[in-house]
Design an enzyme around this catalytic site. Structure first.
Site, PDB file in Angstrom:
ATOM      1  N   ASP A   1      -2.184  -4.552   4.275  1.00  0.00           N
ATOM      2  CA  ASP A   1      -1.605  -3.979   3.083  1.00  0.00           C
ATOM      3  C   ASP A   1      -0.020  -3.792   3.528  1.00  0.00           C
ATOM      4  O   ASP A   1       0.196  -3.526   4.482  1.00  0.00           O
ATOM      5  CB  ASP A   1      -2.269  -2.572   2.723  1.00  0.00           C
ATOM      6  CG  ASP A   1      -3.645  -2.857   2.020  1.00  0.00           C
ATOM      7  OD1 ASP A   1      -3.816  -3.633   1.234  1.00  0.00           O
ATOM      8  OD2 ASP A   1      -4.592  -2.363   2.371  1.00  0.00           O
TER       9      ASP A   1
ATOM     10  N   TYR B   1     -11.855 -14.396  -3.607  1.00  0.00           N
ATOM     11  CA  TYR B   1     -10.680 -13.647  -3.759  1.00  0.00           C
ATOM     12  C   TYR B   1      -9.545 -14.727  -3.330  1.00  0.00           C
ATOM     13  O   TYR B   1      -9.271 -14.901  -2.208  1.00  0.00           O
ATOM     14  CB  TYR B   1     -10.498 -12.400  -2.973  1.00  0.00           C
ATOM     15  CG  TYR B   1      -9.521 -11.620  -3.140  1.00  0.00           C
ATOM     16  CD1 TYR B   1      -8.319 -12.043  -3.431  1.00  0.00           C
ATOM     17  CD2 TYR B   1      -9.760 -10.116  -3.066  1.00  0.00           C
ATOM     18  CE1 TYR B   1      -7.136 -10.979  -3.743  1.00  0.00           C
ATOM     19  CE2 TYR B   1      -8.458  -9.193  -3.020  1.00  0.00           C
ATOM     20  CZ  TYR B   1      -7.472  -9.499  -3.379  1.00  0.00           C
ATOM     21  OH  TYR B   1      -6.318  -8.750  -3.480  1.00  0.00           O
TER      22      TYR B   1
ATOM     23  N   GLU C   1     -12.017  -2.423  -7.997  1.00  0.00           N
ATOM     24  CA  GLU C   1     -12.177  -2.641  -6.494  1.00  0.00           C
ATOM     25  C   GLU C   1     -11.405  -1.278  -5.814  1.00  0.00           C
ATOM     26  O   GLU C   1     -10.430  -1.019  -6.200  1.00  0.00           O
ATOM     27  CB  GLU C   1     -11.138  -3.759  -6.136  1.00  0.00           C
ATOM     28  CG  GLU C   1     -11.497  -3.950  -4.660  1.00  0.00           C
ATOM     29  CD  GLU C   1     -10.498  -5.192  -4.002  1.00  0.00           C
ATOM     30  OE1 GLU C   1      -9.219  -5.102  -4.245  1.00  0.00           O
ATOM     31  OE2 GLU C   1     -11.310  -6.071  -3.599  1.00  0.00           O
TER      32      GLU C   1
END
Length: 269
Positions: free
Chosen positions: A60, A175, A49
């Site tokens: 993030d 995910y 990824e």
């Protein structure tokens, strides 16, 4: 070609799980970034990824934020990134390659042009980190036209209605988040929701890949016992990049060792 499906089928026969590392393209520079990707793929990664650098990566934590800043400081263009991705595809024909990107970068390219570039670069999937599934329709339809799989994030507190949408529209893999919040290994809490995993498995054979905060083999062993298909990890790798910025040889060696260790730990129950 469904590289995710083919890879998972082969891994299942061997009772091995999916190992998907995440790195930011261009961190610390393009040349070393390519070496890091090659090291990961040659030492256990079943897919990769790749993040396209962005100035405000809201999903993030500090580790990946700094990786984005290091990459952005090199002032590479989107065209250069896609050129590198095309070269990676030519070298690894059967490797599933996914892209993680933020919506502003897609809009700046134009949605149609962006997915055409993904197709031309041989990418398998795209995860747009700041677009929830409820707002993804235009991206999803365009991705389908260009045979790009859409990856959606499943939070650990997902309700049944949202989970059904994720199962219905996800392609490649789902995910599954280890926890809510942002990426990073600073928060070591790892949740494995067997209830969610069982619900997904009762309705789909799509691989379930867990990510967020995974940094050691004890966590991996616990996660795999919950019945997922594999793991995604990024911050633990990017910490090594940051730690050994001034020693490329040691950086590559440490990433190699980590990749081998993690891959050998990821086994299907």
């Amino acid at each position: 070609m469904n590289r995710y499906k083919n890879t998972f089928k082969c891994l299942s026969l061997l009772k091995k799980g999916f190992f998907i590392p995440f790195v930011v393209l261009g961190d610390p520079n393009l040349i070393v970034s390519i070496k890091i990707i090659e090291t990961l793929v040659n030492n256990g990664a079943d897919a990769i990824e790749i993040g396209i650098p962005f100035s405000d990566p809201l999903a993030d934590g500090p580790t990946i934020q700094k990786a984005n800043q290091r990459a952005l400081s090199n002032k590479y263009t989107i065209s250069e990134y896609f050129s590198i991705l095309k070269k990676i595809r030519k070298k690894y024909i059967n490797l599933p390659i996914g892209l993680l990107i933020y919506a502003n970068l897609v809009y700046n390219q134009g949605i149609e042009k962006f997915y055409l570039q993904c197709f031309n670069s041989g990418l398998d999937s795209v995860l747009i980190a700041d677009v929830p599934i409820e707002e993804s329709n235009v991206f999803y339809k365009t991705a389908n036209r260009y045979q790009i799989k859409s990856i959606f994030i499943c939070p650990p507190d997902v309700n049944d209605d949202l989970l059904l949408k994720i199962i219905k529209y996800s392609k490649g893999y789902i995910y599954l988040l280890s926890r809510s919040g942002i990426t990073g290994i600073e928060n070591s809490n790892i949740l494995s929701s067997k209830n969610i995993i069982n619900k997904i498995k009762s309705q789909s054979s799509i691989p379930i890949i867990q990510g967020f905060g995974i940094s050691n083999i004890a966590q991996i062993q616990e996660i795999m016992l919950s019945g997922v298909s594999g793991i995604i990890c990024g911050s633990v790798i990017i910490n090594l990049i940051e730690k050994y910025l001034d020693n490329e040889i040691k950086m590559i060696q440490k990433i190699k060792e980590l990749s081998i260790l993690f891959k050998n730990t990821i086994k299907l129950i």
